[in-house]
Design a protein around this motif. Structure first.
Motif, PDB file in Angstrom:
ATOM      1  N   ALA A  28       0.826  -1.206   0.000  1.00 15.88           N
ATOM      2  CA  ALA A  28       0.000   0.000   0.000  1.00 15.88           C
ATOM      3  C   ALA A  28       0.862   1.258   0.000  1.00 15.88           C
ATOM      4  N   CYS A  54      -0.167   2.069  -9.082  1.00 14.19           N
ATOM      5  CA  CYS A  54      -0.843   1.332  -8.005  1.00 14.19           C
ATOM      6  C   CYS A  54      -2.050   0.569  -8.543  1.00 14.19           C
ATOM      7  N   ARG A  59      -2.513  -2.300  -6.069  1.00 14.09           N
ATOM      8  CA  ARG A  59      -2.075  -1.864  -4.739  1.00 14.09           C
ATOM      9  C   ARG A  59      -2.965  -0.728  -4.282  1.00 14.09           C
ATOM     10  N   SER A  60      -3.166  -0.661  -2.998  1.00 21.47           N
ATOM     11  CA  SER A  60      -3.969   0.395  -2.404  1.00 21.47           C
ATOM     12  C   SER A  60      -3.217   1.723  -2.448  1.00 21.47           C
ATOM     13  N   THR A  62      -3.785   5.711  -1.007  1.00 23.82           N
ATOM     14  CA  THR A  62      -4.549   6.692  -0.246  1.00 23.82           C
ATOM     15  C   THR A  62      -3.843   8.028  -0.388  1.00 23.82           C
TER      16      THR A  62
END
Length: 80
Positions: A28, A54, A59-60, A62
């Protein structure tokens, strides 16, 4: 991996260097842009590269965005 930035992000070269580790990381990614006061268009391209990488690698990602960053991303249609 957490990558943090502050102040003004005004050129792509600096931002690519800043976000580079996130492109090479596994797992992440968190981009903490909560202290960024200005996000130039040139800085958006490397940010989108991280998002695309990502997504491609499932993949995460944020993004913790300040109000100026959020406004820029919303104006570009890059927010949820």
């Amino acid at each position: 991996m957490v990558v943090s930035a502050a102040d003004e992000l005004v050129d792509g070269v600096t931002v690519r260097g800043l976000f580079g580790p996130a492109l090479r990381a596994t797992g992440a990614v968190v981009l903490d842009l909560s202290k960024v006061t200005f996000l130039a268009m040139e800085a958006v391209v490397p940010l989108l590269a991280v998002a695309q990488r990502c997504a491609a690698e499932q993949r995460s990602l944020t993004v913790v965005a300040s109000i100026p960053v959020r406004r820029k991303l919303v104006s570009l249609g890059c927010s949820r």
